[in-house]
Design an enzyme around this catalytic site. Structure first.
Site, short mmCIF file in Angstrom:
data_model
loop_
_atom_site.label_atom_id
_atom_site.label_comp_id
_atom_site.label_asym_id
_atom_site.label_seq_id
_atom_site.Cartn_x
_atom_site.Cartn_y
_atom_site.Cartn_z
N ASP A 32 53.18 32.94 38.32
CA ASP A 32 53.39 34.62 38.80
C ASP A 32 53.73 35.42 37.42
O ASP A 32 53.49 34.58 36.33
CB ASP A 32 54.55 34.30 39.74
N ASP A 101 41.74 42.89 36.08
CA ASP A 101 40.55 42.53 36.77
C ASP A 101 40.52 43.66 38.18
O ASP A 101 41.20 43.59 38.90
CB ASP A 101 40.83 41.01 37.54
N ASP A 203 34.76 43.11 38.17
CA ASP A 203 34.21 42.01 38.96
C ASP A 203 32.70 42.28 39.40
O ASP A 203 32.44 43.08 39.88
CB ASP A 203 35.09 41.60 40.17
N GLU A 266 31.45 41.99 34.53
CA GLU A 266 31.00 40.52 34.74
C GLU A 266 29.60 40.38 35.30
O GLU A 266 29.30 41.08 36.39
CB GLU A 266 31.94 39.86 35.84
N HIS A 327 36.96 31.08 35.12
CA HIS A 327 37.63 30.12 36.22
C HIS A 327 36.55 29.95 37.61
O HIS A 327 36.88 29.51 38.72
CB HIS A 327 38.68 31.12 37.12
N ASP A 328 35.35 30.35 37.09
CA ASP A 328 34.11 30.04 38.17
C ASP A 328 33.34 28.86 37.64
O ASP A 328 32.04 28.33 38.21
CB ASP A 328 33.17 31.24 38.21
C1 GLC Z 1 33.66 36.89 40.74
C2 GLC Z 1 34.86 36.23 40.39
C3 GLC Z 1 34.83 35.06 41.46
C4 GLC Z 1 34.76 35.42 42.90
C5 GLC Z 1 33.68 36.42 43.09
C6 GLC Z 1 33.86 37.33 44.34
O1 GLC Z 1 32.41 36.14 40.43
O2 GLC Z 1 34.89 35.74 39.15
O3 GLC Z 1 36.03 34.32 41.09
O4 GLC Z 1 34.65 34.58 43.98
O5 GLC Z 1 33.60 37.40 42.17
O6 GLC Z 1 34.54 38.30 44.09
MG MG Z 2 55.67 31.29 41.62
#
Ligand code: GLC
Ligand code: MG
Length: 531
Positions: A32, A101, A203, A266, A327-328
């Site tokens: 958090d 983000d 994104d 991205e 994270h992907d």
């Molecule tokens: C981007 C994010 C990913 C998400 C996707 C849809 O690629 O990095 O984690 O699932 O967009 O928002």
């Molecule tokens: Mg927490």
């Protein structure tokens, strides 16, 4: 460009935090904002300049925050607006920047905009999303697929039309051809910019506009059964449309109303298409994310060629950037192994352009095997067997050797790596030669030396598994030589040189004076300051 004209985001290093997994302050097993605040000294001392935090907005969490139901709020699980304001203040007090983000391509299906849009065909917000009549025999309007599996179209019984979703059906795509949608999202950007946020990572920027005529995507001739179903087609009409560049330019204009704010996009596209996102005369994104190091095999000639291709394709004043993990995608230490992860860090932090470091990679965290009954990622759950789970790279940060690596007092939302007792911040912070020590030293040299943060890039000839290049600013040059393989290589560049090893990937050669031809040990990386 004169040195004084370089801004914080040219010179600095970005650190990505996946907030669910950074630090839990309230024992619910999920990271958090107060947890992040607790760790800002660590981030600062590491040598980071800017923190990008993955979505923290209210969300049903169908895609862990990338399904936003309120663009100007904070999810109670992460804290509240007071916590956010404090986070921003604390980041700024330490001389760092905070990047949010922004998820403008789609909202949550629980966002009030979509609830209205869905309520009737003549609702004023109907056209805020992409609604179409069924094709023949009630089929979807065209063949577009969802990245997370199956058709990209979801039928709505009540109004008899389909809506488009590039990702989950819980993530309907907004209609960016509608000026009201544009204005609403620009308002959202201003809301955060007014608060003092330093920029956005946008994104799936390349998804934002789709072919107006909804033409079918063509089949992908390279598709094989073990690929995810999205790979069946080439998304020629559902992504990367010319008109997206107008949108990006408008976003940039919003950003430019404020001082020194940053627009990152991205974008997973080949170089030639990627660089278009800098926009004409650089009026597009400041940094279209360059994901080549996530995708290339760990092979020196391939990487070297890719660096040159990228450098060569950049528009004038287009500033490069490099990403090693996010994270992907599978973590770097798992993709290339522990030894080479050190060279990868040296590469990331000595190439020309803004680097992004993914949280935990500074420790050498690896992908964590998640037992099938604990899988959380919809990409894996939707397409068992072919949809790659992203959980392994999203596990909790390893702070110390205590219970749950000091991440939480509760039950962590994803299992921890079982090696956390030996691989954690507390242990590596004071250990000479640790991965964390290597990062801290690299970041410190990079920050001190203009040659490393803004200098030119010149490839140096090398053979086999060696990757070599120079970084030069005014009178100062660094030679970087990385052995990306596990056997000794001979370095015989077509030049005379002499210098001191500022830093070696495994610490064994620090301080040595070297010159000209020589052998480079297996897995060895050298950062040499030339005389
Ligand atoms: C981007 C994010 C990913 C998400 C996707 C849809 O690629 O990095 O984690 O699932 O967009 O928002
Ligand atoms: Mg927490």
């Amino acid at each position: 460009m004169m040195y004084k004209d370089y801004l914080w985001w040219h010179k600095g290093v970005v650190y990505q935090i996946y907030p669910r997994s950074y630090k839990d302050s309230d024992g619910d097993g999920i990271g958090d904002l107060r947890g992040v605040i607790e760790k800002l000294d660590y981030i600062k001392d590491l040598g980071i300049d800017a923190v990008w935090i993955s979505p923290i907005y209210p969300s049903p969490m169908a895609d862990f925050g990338y399904d936003v139901s309120d663009y100007t709020g904070i999810h109670p699980m992460f804290g509240d607006m007071k916590d956010f304001d404090e986070l921003l203040k604390e980041v700024h007090q330490r001389g760092m920047k905070l990047i949010l983000d922004l998820v403008p391509n789609h909202s949550s299906d629980q966002h009030p905009w979509f609830l209205e849009s869905k309520s009737s065909k003549d609702n004023p917000k109907r056209d805020w999303y992409i609604w179409k009549d069924p094709g023949p025999n009630g089929a979807p309007p065209n063949n577009w697929l969802s990245v997370f599996g199956g058709s990209g179209w979801e039928f709505d019984e009540k109004t008899g039309q389909y809506y488009y979703h590039a990702f989950l059906k819980e993530q309907p795509d907004l209609n960016w051809r509608n000026p009201e949608v544009q204005d609403a999202m620009f308002e959202v950007m201003r809301f955060w910019l007014e608060k003092g946020v330093d920029g956005f990572r946008v994104d799936v920027m390349w998804h934002m506009i789709k072919d107006e005529q909804l033409r079918n995507d063509p089949p992908n001739p390279d598709y094989h059964e073990e690929m995810n179903s999205y790979s069946k087609l080439i998304p020629a009409y559902s992504t990367d449309q010319d008109e997206v560049h107008d949108i990006v330019q408008k976003m940039r204009r919003v950003i430019d109303d404020y001082d020194e704010r940053l627009l990152i996009g991205e974008i997973y596209l080949p170089i030639s298409k990627l660089v278009r996102y800098y926009g004409e005369d650089n009026r597009g994104a400041h940094l279209p994310f360059n994901f080549q190091l996530l995708q290339l095999p760990w092979n020196a000639p391939r990487i070297k060629a890719a660096i040159s291709e990228y450098e060569g394709a950049l528009p004038e004043f287009g500033w490069p950037n490099w990403v090693l993990g996010n994270h992907d995608n599978s973590r770097i230490a798992s993709r290339v192994g522990k030894e080479q992860a050190r060279n990868a860090a040296m590469l990331l932090l000595t190439l020309r352009g803004t680097p992004t470091v993914y949280y935990g990679d500074e420790l050498g965290m690896e992908d964590v095997d998640i037992p099938p009954d604990k899988i959380k990622d919809p990409q894996a759950l939707n397409e068992p067997g072919v949809g790659r789970s992203r959980d392994p790279e999203r596990t909790p940060m390893q702070w110390n050797a205590n219970k749950n690596a000091g991440f939480t007092e509760g039950e962590p939302w994803l299992p921890l790596m079982d090696n956390y007792r030996d691989l954690n911040v507390e242990q590596q912070w004071n250990e000479k030669g640790s991965m964390l020590d290597l990062h801290r030293r690299l970041l410190s040299i990079r920050a001190k030396e203009p040659a490393l943060h803004v200098g030119n890039y010149t490839p140096v000839s090398s053979e086999g598994d060696l990757l070599a290049y120079l970084r030069t600013f005014e009178e100062t040059s660094f030679l970087i030589v990385l052995n990306l393989g596990n056997s000794e290589e001979y370095f015989d560049p077509e030049m005379e040189w002499e210098g001191t090893v500022e830093l070696s990937s495994n610490g064994t050669m620090d301080g040595q004076e070297l010159k000209n031809k020589r052998t480079v040990a297996a897995n060895q990386g050298l950062l040499i300051k030339l005389k």
